[in-house]
Design a protein around this motif. Structure first.
Motif, PDB file in Angstrom:
ATOM      1  N   TYR A 587       0.827  -1.213   0.000  1.00  0.00           N
ATOM      2  CA  TYR A 587       0.000   0.000   0.000  1.00  0.00           C
ATOM      3  C   TYR A 587       0.856   1.256   0.000  1.00  0.00           C
ATOM      4  CZ  TYR A 587      -2.368   3.803   2.530  1.00  0.00           C
ATOM      5  OH  TYR A 587      -2.832   5.031   2.936  1.00  0.00           O
ATOM      6  N   GLU A 588       1.950   1.272   0.769  1.00  0.00           N
ATOM      7  CA  GLU A 588       2.772   2.470   0.866  1.00  0.00           C
ATOM      8  C   GLU A 588       3.461   2.772  -0.460  1.00  0.00           C
ATOM      9  OE1 GLU A 588       5.407   1.723   4.060  1.00  0.00           O
ATOM     10  OE2 GLU A 588       3.835   1.789   5.606  1.00  0.00           O
ATOM     11  N   SER A 589       4.003   1.733  -1.117  1.00  0.00           N
ATOM     12  CA  SER A 589       4.640   1.957  -2.411  1.00  0.00           C
ATOM     13  C   SER A 589       3.622   2.376  -3.459  1.00  0.00           C
ATOM     14  CB  SER A 589       5.357   0.684  -2.859  1.00  0.00           C
ATOM     15  OG  SER A 589       6.352   0.313  -1.934  1.00  0.00           O
ATOM     16  N   PHE A 590       2.443   1.813  -3.398  1.00  0.00           N
ATOM     17  CA  PHE A 590       1.384   2.218  -4.327  1.00  0.00           C
ATOM     18  C   PHE A 590       1.028   3.697  -4.140  1.00  0.00           C
ATOM     19  CE2 PHE A 590      -3.186   2.809  -5.109  1.00  0.00           C
ATOM     20  CZ  PHE A 590      -3.258   2.427  -6.454  1.00  0.00           C
ATOM     21  N   SER A 591       0.936   4.136  -2.891  1.00  0.00           N
ATOM     22  CA  SER A 591       0.621   5.539  -2.610  1.00  0.00           C
ATOM     23  C   SER A 591       1.712   6.458  -3.141  1.00  0.00           C
ATOM     24  CB  SER A 591       0.448   5.727  -1.105  1.00  0.00           C
ATOM     25  OG  SER A 591       0.311   7.092  -0.784  1.00  0.00           O
ATOM     26  N   VAL A 592       2.986   6.099  -2.916  1.00  0.00           N
ATOM     27  CA  VAL A 592       4.091   6.942  -3.380  1.00  0.00           C
ATOM     28  C   VAL A 592       4.105   7.017  -4.896  1.00  0.00           C
ATOM     29  CG1 VAL A 592       6.608   7.099  -3.486  1.00  0.00           C
ATOM     30  CG2 VAL A 592       5.484   6.561  -1.316  1.00  0.00           C
ATOM     31  N   PHE A 631      11.357  16.725   1.789  1.00  0.00           N
ATOM     32  CA  PHE A 631      10.333  16.405   2.779  1.00  0.00           C
ATOM     33  C   PHE A 631       9.995  14.914   2.777  1.00  0.00           C
ATOM     34  CE2 PHE A 631       9.377  20.999   2.467  1.00  0.00           C
ATOM     35  CZ  PHE A 631       9.449  21.310   3.810  1.00  0.00           C
ATOM     36  N   SER A 632      10.140  14.261   1.633  1.00  0.00           N
ATOM     37  CA  SER A 632       9.929  12.808   1.621  1.00  0.00           C
ATOM     38  C   SER A 632      10.994  12.114   2.457  1.00  0.00           C
ATOM     39  CB  SER A 632       9.971  12.287   0.184  1.00  0.00           C
ATOM     40  OG  SER A 632       8.918  12.837  -0.572  1.00  0.00           O
ATOM     41  N   PHE A 633      12.234  12.588   2.362  1.00  0.00           N
ATOM     42  CA  PHE A 633      13.303  11.998   3.177  1.00  0.00           C
ATOM     43  C   PHE A 633      13.085  12.274   4.664  1.00  0.00           C
ATOM     44  CE2 PHE A 633      17.387  12.694   5.333  1.00  0.00           C
ATOM     45  CZ  PHE A 633      17.943  11.420   5.239  1.00  0.00           C
ATOM     46  N   LEU A 634      12.646  13.488   4.994  1.00  0.00           N
ATOM     47  CA  LEU A 634      12.482  13.829   6.412  1.00  0.00           C
ATOM     48  C   LEU A 634      11.279  13.142   7.034  1.00  0.00           C
ATOM     49  CD1 LEU A 634      13.292  17.667   6.325  1.00  0.00           C
ATOM     50  CD2 LEU A 634      14.782  15.790   7.060  1.00  0.00           C
ATOM     51  N   THR A 635      10.157  13.112   6.312  1.00  0.00           N
ATOM     52  CA  THR A 635       8.929  12.551   6.907  1.00  0.00           C
ATOM     53  C   THR A 635       8.867  11.038   6.808  1.00  0.00           C
ATOM     54  OG1 THR A 635       7.767  12.854   4.800  1.00  0.00           O
ATOM     55  CG2 THR A 635       7.646  14.653   6.405  1.00  0.00           C
ATOM     56  N   GLN A 636       9.734  10.416   5.972  1.00  0.00           N
ATOM     57  CA  GLN A 636       9.701   8.960   5.821  1.00  0.00           C
ATOM     58  C   GLN A 636      10.978   8.291   6.311  1.00  0.00           C
ATOM     59  OE1 GLN A 636       8.743   8.090   1.733  1.00  0.00           O
ATOM     60  NE2 GLN A 636       6.894   9.349   1.745  1.00  0.00           N
ATOM     61  N   SER A 637      11.698   8.982   7.154  1.00  0.00           N
ATOM     62  CA  SER A 637      12.908   8.385   7.720  1.00  0.00           C
ATOM     63  C   SER A 637      12.544   7.433   8.862  1.00  0.00           C
ATOM     64  CB  SER A 637      13.848   9.476   8.230  1.00  0.00           C
ATOM     65  OG  SER A 637      13.256  10.188   9.301  1.00  0.00           O
ATOM     66  N   ALA A 653       9.331   4.552   2.602  1.00  0.00           N
ATOM     67  CA  ALA A 653       8.434   4.130   1.517  1.00  0.00           C
ATOM     68  C   ALA A 653       8.923   4.645   0.164  1.00  0.00           C
ATOM     69  CB  ALA A 653       7.014   4.626   1.799  1.00  0.00           C
ATOM     70  N   SER A 654       9.309   5.897   0.097  1.00  0.00           N
ATOM     71  CA  SER A 654       9.777   6.459  -1.177  1.00  0.00           C
ATOM     72  C   SER A 654      11.095   5.823  -1.602  1.00  0.00           C
ATOM     73  CB  SER A 654       9.953   7.982  -1.034  1.00  0.00           C
ATOM     74  OG  SER A 654       8.722   8.606  -0.808  1.00  0.00           O
TER      75      SER A 654
END
Length: 795
Positions: A587-592, A631-637, A653-654
């Motif tokens: 689900y997470e990869s699909f969302s990204v 922000f993808s790196f910061l919020t998905q770390s 996820a990203s």
């Protein structure tokens, strides 16, 4: 809309002339170039001339400041200052003013006059008066105002007054602003009786102005004409060219002025608003056309004539009249629109067709007449309304707003234009010699009238383009990026499970797509400023609402919905029965993947719609991508997930999804499919579409090479020329006085100044002295010449 013209009132200046001068302590040296008038004033043997010059020094509202070496005058209008300066140059100097007295110097003798009453000027009275007691105890009334109100209040009308009226017409043909000066002696008993009534009227709480107006009328009667003043009201540089550009941009230009009809017509020709091939419709023709139209729509015509069969109209008022112009007066406008009280009693032509059925044809019929007049005026190429009051100026703007779906712009420079500026949708004030009243009440302030072309044709059109492009991109990115959650709800059973990460939803409109949108809304241009002025026809696109309307909104909506469907279902199809090399398919990869596909599609669409690229535009798009990565790196770390797992729910996820080539190919496929419709539409329009006239002009403007130097700014005007003033005694014009012995020109073609043979509308400074400016004279008229800055009499 009113046009602005500068008034040259820059006395005192050193002038070429006879060399005669006069000096007094506290005054600058003044040279008068007319010997005859100066000698007559110094002899002091003409009582009419003496009273005339005394009136110029007394009847005004000018304030004076003594700075030791010179007197500085502060006037509400440049006309008043010009007249006071003219009187000073002829030996009648205004020295001081108090609440109860005025002190002047008359040929070296200082005299103080007691001010008994000041009868103020307003747009309805069109005159002002002052009641003074001279040092000998004689009470005199001095009045100056428009010729239409002064001449009808004279004690007698003889040969001298007839000659004066001829001079007024002659001055009007030369586009000079004229005033009549008159006075009378008031007895002591008459003044005491009037003063008691005036005191009682001034103390009234109700109808005070009406009673004061009635008292002013009683006092201002049986006047003796002293003379006439004429001041040049010169067109600014670039006015004819600006009006031509506005007309090419399909902008209707209406002139609303308080000048006489002859003056207004000559100004219209000088600024190229009127041309020789136009059919001029004056009050009689306009009344007959509206009468035929009114009768045909109310079944009142016994002969069954319609406006199309009328010999003067030839067509309905709604039909275009490309070679027609309307010139009417304020009195005609007031009667036709039934806004006054006097016209209700008028039963003669041309008002009888409005006075049927007892009650002025009713409110509905009056509205029909208003609409017919607006349609007729809108179909003509030019409209000039002369002798109009500030209230009537606002009324004309209100009529257009009421009966036409059009945006109105009013431009003016004086206090009498404030009502018009405030009534219009857009108000423009010119900061000039008239003061700042118009500027303070306007939406935009300009230094010159010619700057209006850049305000409308350049910045106005650019802003319309930017707003429309911004709105299209805004709606597109909203539909394309957020409707995917709706499609996801159909597959999640409407369980309120969000498709995107919460941080992506929060930052999508703030950082990921905001900066490219701002660059489009602030910097977008289709053609340069130079090309915008070279092709004013491009302005018509905004008038026709071609860049954003219901059709454009519908296409944008469908485009955004299509992009969201493609981004969601291509990803869903790719992820449905496949697991990637790194076990991607959750689900997470699909969302990204869906989020990145939608974001890149929006950014590419904005890039395709951007026509004007700057360094800032490139940085905005680059910043959006960099902020998405940051922000993808910061919020998905993983560290953020460990600290607050309920807030940061997509750890790595990203990174997991975007390092898989399969996911990258899915994103690329979605991007290509989303971009392909836009590219296809642009290609088909360029190859197969039939270009409209506006599109051809736009294409030509973009293809033509830009001349070196970029967009040309309007040149600043030269220094204002000195005052040009004429003083006319009541004897009228018997012969033209020429300070330099130059004969007056005769028999010049229409629209050609007597001094030179330039084509009509040629601005000053192109082959002719600036002081001779834009003027028109009738064939065969005798046009005297004068030196700039001189005070020239007409014997």
């Amino acid at each position: 809309m009113g046009t602005e013209r500068r008034r040259a009132t820059s006395l005192p200046v050193p002038l070429q002339g006879s060399g005669l001068s006069q000096e007094h302590p506290g005054e600058q040296k003044l040279d008068v170039c007319d010997v005859t008038l100066l000698e007559a004033a110094q002899r002091d043997d003409d009582p009419v001339l003496r009273e005339f010059l005394r009136l110029l020094a007394l009847c005004h509202t000018v304030m004076v400041e003594d700075r030791g070496d010179q007197l500085v005058y502060q006037a509400a209008s440049p006309d008043e200052e010009a007249l006071v300066l003219a009187a000073r140059s002829l030996g009648y100097t205004f020295l001081a003013r108090t609440q109860d007295s005025i002190t002047i110097r008359e040929l070296g003798r200082t005299r103080t006059y007691e001010v008994l009453a000041m009868l103020d000027f307003n747009s309805e009275r069109k005159r002002m008066s002052v009641l003074v007691r001279d040092p000998q105890g004689t009470i005199r009334l001095y009045t100056k105002g428009a010729d239409s109100v002064i001449l009808e209040r004279l004690q007698r009308r003889g040969h001298r007054e007839s000659l004066t009226e001829q001079a007024l017409g002659r001055f009007a043909e030369e586009t000079l602003r004229t005033l009549c000066a008159a006075s009378r002696e008031v007895s002591e008993g008459e003044f005491r009786a009037w003063s008691r009534r005036h005191g009682a009227a001034a103390a009234l709480l109700r109808h005070r102005q009406r009673e004061l107006h009635r008292l002013y009328e009683d006092m201002e009667r049986d006047l003796q004409l002293l003379g006439v003043t004429a001041i040049e009201d010169k067109l600014q540089d670039g006015v004819p060219e600006t009006i031509q550009l506005l007309k090419l941009g399909n902008i209707k230009v209406w002139v609303l002025t308080g000048d006489k009809q002859e003056t207004a017509m000559n100004i219209g020709y000088a600024c190229r608003l009127l041309t020789d091939d136009m059919e001029i419709l004056e009050e009689k023709e306009v009344s007959e056309i509206l009468q035929a139209y009114w009768e045909s729509n109310n079944n009142l015509s016994g002969s069954g004539d319609t406006p199309c069969s009328h010999p003067l109209s030839q067509q309905c008022p709604e039909a275009p009249c490309h070679k027609r112009a309307i010139i009417i007066t304020g009195e005609f406008l007031d009667r036709m629109l039934q806004t006054g009280e006097v016209q209700k009693e008028k039963k003669g032509w041309p008002w009888q067709w409005l006075c049927r059925e007892g009650a002025e044809a009713g409110q509905e019929q009056a509205g029909l007449v208003e609409k017919a007049f607006v349609e007729l005026a809108s179909s003509c190429q030019a409209v000039i309304c002369c002798r109009v009051t500030p209230k009537q100026k606002a009324l004309m703007v209100q009529l257009v707003k009421k009966h036409k779906k059009a945006v109105t712009l009013a431009i003016g420079d004086g206090a009498n234009d404030v009502n018009m500026i405030k009534t219009a949708d857009i108000g423009v004030g010119i900061s000039g010699l008239e003061g700042l009243q118009a500027v303070q009440c306007s939406d935009y302030a300009l230094g010159q009238f010619c700057f209006l072309q850049r305000l409308l044709l350049v910045h106005g059109r650019w802003n319309y383009l930017r707003i429309c492009t911004f709105l299209r991109c805004f709606f597109y990115k909203t539909f394309a990026g957020l409707l995917t959650q709706v499609w996801f709800a159909f597959h999640s059973g409407f369980t309120a499970q969000p498709l995107y990460e919460g941080w992506f939803l929060a930052l999508y409109n703030i950082f990921y797509t905001a900066y490219p949108m701002l660059s489009v809304g602030l910097l977008e241009q289709d053609v340069s400023a130079k090309k915008s002025l070279e092709f004013p026809e491009l302005y018509v696109v905004g008038q026709q609402d071609k860049l954003f309307n219901y059709r454009v909104f519908g296409v944008t909506l469908l485009h955004g919905v299509g992009t969201s469907l493609i981004s969601f279902y291509i990803t869903l199809w790719a992820f449905e029965d496949h697991v990637g090399s790194k076990a991607v398919g959750d689900y997470e990869s699909f969302s990204v993947t869906v989020a990145l596909s939608a974001l890149l599609s929006v950014l590419v669409e904005i890039v395709l719609n951007t026509q004007y690229w700057t360094v800032l535009s490139f940085l905005m798009v680059t910043a959006s991508l960099l902020l998405f990565c940051l922000f993808s790196f910061l919020t998905q770390s993983v560290d953020a997930f460990r600290i607050a797992p309920a807030i940061f729910r997509f750890p790595d996820a990203s990174w997991n999804a975007l390092t898989d080539p399969y996911v990258l190919l899915v994103v690329l496929l979605s991007l290509v499919v989303n971009t392909l419709p836009s590219l296809t539409v642009h290609a088909l329009r360029a190859t197969l579409g039939r270009a409209t006239t506006q599109q051809k002009i736009h294409l030509k403007a973009r293809r033509d090479p830009e001349p070196p130097g970029g967009a040309a700014l309007p040149r600043p005007p030269p220094l204002l020329p000195p005052l040009q003033l004429r003083l006319l005694p009541p004897g009228g014009v018997r012969g033209a006085h020429h300070p330099r012995g130059q004969p007056a020109g005769r028999g010049h073609p229409r629209g050609q100044p007597a001094s030179q043979g330039h084509p009509r509308g040629q601005p000053a400074g192109q082959g002719q002295p600036a002081s001779q400016g834009h003027r028109r004279h009738r064939p065969g008229s005798t046009v005297p010449r004068w030196d700039p800055g001189c005070v020239t009499p007409v014997p």
